[in-house]
Design a protein around this motif. Sequence first.
Motif, PDB file in Angstrom:
ATOM      1  N   PHE A   8       0.826  -1.205   0.000  1.00 27.16           N
ATOM      2  CA  PHE A   8       0.000   0.000   0.000  1.00 27.16           C
ATOM      3  C   PHE A   8       0.862   1.257   0.000  1.00 27.16           C
ATOM      4  N   ALA A   9       1.851   1.313   0.890  1.00 28.49           N
ATOM      5  CA  ALA A   9       2.682   2.513   1.022  1.00 28.49           C
ATOM      6  C   ALA A   9       3.490   2.763  -0.250  1.00 28.49           C
ATOM      7  N   GLY A  10       4.111   1.705  -0.787  1.00 25.06           N
ATOM      8  CA  GLY A  10       4.918   1.861  -1.994  1.00 25.06           C
ATOM      9  C   GLY A  10       4.084   2.263  -3.190  1.00 25.06           C
ATOM     10  N   PHE A  11       2.927   1.621  -3.339  1.00 26.26           N
ATOM     11  CA  PHE A  11       2.068   1.934  -4.481  1.00 26.26           C
ATOM     12  C   PHE A  11       1.499   3.339  -4.357  1.00 26.26           C
ATOM     13  N   LEU A  12       1.037   3.718  -3.166  1.00 23.97           N
ATOM     14  CA  LEU A  12       0.435   5.040  -2.993  1.00 23.97           C
ATOM     15  C   LEU A  12       1.445   6.146  -3.271  1.00 23.97           C
ATOM     16  N   ALA A  13       2.676   5.959  -2.814  1.00 24.24           N
ATOM     17  CA  ALA A  13       3.701   6.981  -3.055  1.00 24.24           C
ATOM     18  C   ALA A  13       3.927   7.172  -4.556  1.00 24.24           C
ATOM     19  N   ALA A  14       4.042   6.052  -5.288  1.00 31.18           N
ATOM     20  CA  ALA A  14       4.254   6.144  -6.734  1.00 31.18           C
ATOM     21  C   ALA A  14       3.031   6.748  -7.424  1.00 31.18           C
ATOM     22  N   PRO A 137       0.236  -4.431 -12.190  1.00 31.08           N
ATOM     23  CA  PRO A 137       0.835  -5.734 -11.863  1.00 31.08           C
ATOM     24  C   PRO A 137       2.227  -5.656 -11.238  1.00 31.08           C
ATOM     25  N   GLN A 138       2.912  -4.518 -11.398  1.00 29.08           N
ATOM     26  CA  GLN A 138       4.252  -4.400 -10.816  1.00 29.08           C
ATOM     27  C   GLN A 138       4.202  -4.450  -9.286  1.00 29.08           C
ATOM     28  N   PHE A 139       3.055  -4.144  -8.706  1.00 32.29           N
ATOM     29  CA  PHE A 139       2.919  -4.126  -7.252  1.00 32.29           C
ATOM     30  C   PHE A 139       2.180  -5.351  -6.724  1.00 32.29           C
ATOM     31  N   GLN A 150      -5.699  -8.467  -5.838  1.00 31.03           N
ATOM     32  CA  GLN A 150      -4.711  -7.442  -5.513  1.00 31.03           C
ATOM     33  C   GLN A 150      -4.736  -6.316  -6.549  1.00 31.03           C
ATOM     34  N   THR A 151      -4.841  -6.689  -7.818  1.00 37.08           N
ATOM     35  CA  THR A 151      -4.896  -5.697  -8.893  1.00 37.08           C
ATOM     36  C   THR A 151      -6.099  -4.775  -8.732  1.00 37.08           C
ATOM     37  N   ALA A 152      -7.239  -5.369  -8.388  1.00 40.97           N
ATOM     38  CA  ALA A 152      -8.444  -4.574  -8.184  1.00 40.97           C
ATOM     39  C   ALA A 152      -8.257  -3.585  -7.035  1.00 40.97           C
ATOM     40  N   GLN A 153      -7.653  -4.036  -5.942  1.00 41.98           N
ATOM     41  CA  GLN A 153      -7.414  -3.136  -4.815  1.00 41.98           C
ATOM     42  C   GLN A 153      -6.495  -1.979  -5.204  1.00 41.98           C
ATOM     43  N   LEU A 154      -5.439  -2.304  -5.934  1.00 49.60           N
ATOM     44  CA  LEU A 154      -4.501  -1.262  -6.356  1.00 49.60           C
ATOM     45  C   LEU A 154      -5.189  -0.244  -7.263  1.00 49.60           C
ATOM     46  N   GLY A 155      -6.033  -0.735  -8.169  1.00 51.09           N
ATOM     47  CA  GLY A 155      -6.752   0.176  -9.055  1.00 51.09           C
ATOM     48  C   GLY A 155      -7.699   1.090  -8.291  1.00 51.09           C
ATOM     49  N   LEU A 156      -8.356   0.551  -7.268  1.00 51.86           N
ATOM     50  CA  LEU A 156      -9.248   1.372  -6.449  1.00 51.86           C
ATOM     51  C   LEU A 156      -8.460   2.427  -5.676  1.00 51.86           C
TER      52      LEU A 156
END
Length: 209
Positions: A8-14, A137-139, A150-156
Amino acid sequence: MLISPEQFAGFLAAALLITVSPGPDNLMVLGMGMSRGRKQGMVFGLGCALGCLSHTILATLGVSALIAASPLAFTALKVFGGLYLIWLGIGALRSRGGARVEGSGMPDDSLLRLFGKGLFANAINPKVVLFFLSFLPQFVVTARGDASWQTAQLGLIFTLQACILFGLLGYFSGAVGKWINRNPRAGMWLDRVAGAIFVGLGLRLIIAR
C-alpha cells in the motif's frame, strides 16, 4: 486478502507522484477550474479520476485471464510491462518542462455534462489502458494469493487518490495554474522524479527475472 501495508505505502507513493506530474488530465482539470470556476474544475476532475475504474476492471480481467492461461504468461505481462514503464520513464527523464495551463476552451455545460466529459475522456484513452496494464501488476505479490484481487485493490487506491488530488486541483486551480505558468521548470523536475520511479520499477522486474 488485503494487500500488505508495504504494498500500500509503496504503491500510494508512486501513484501520488504520477498523478501530480503535469499531464493531459491534470492540466485539463486546472484549465477547466481557471476558466470556468472551482466547482466545474472539481466536477470535471472527479469524472477524469473515476474513469480509472474502467481501466481497473480491464486490468483485473486481463490479469485473471493470464493467470488462468499460464503463470508464465503473467510473468511475461510483468516483464513487458516493466519494459513499457522504462520507456515511459526515459521519456519523462528527457522532459524539458514547459508545461502551461490554458483555459479549457469548452462551451458552458451543466455539471453533469462536465462530469461525463471527464469520465469519457479518461475511459477511452488507450494510453491509460496500457499504463494500468503495465503499472498495477508491478505491485502484485503472487505469494500473497489472488493476483486479480490485488490488482483490483490497487486500481481502487489509484482511483481514490486521483479523486482527491484532482478535486484539490480543481478547487485551487487558479493559484496552482498561475504557479505552474510562472515556474515551468517545476514540471520538468516532477517528470524526472516520476521517470526515475518508472525506470526503477521496470528494471526491478526485469532483473529479478
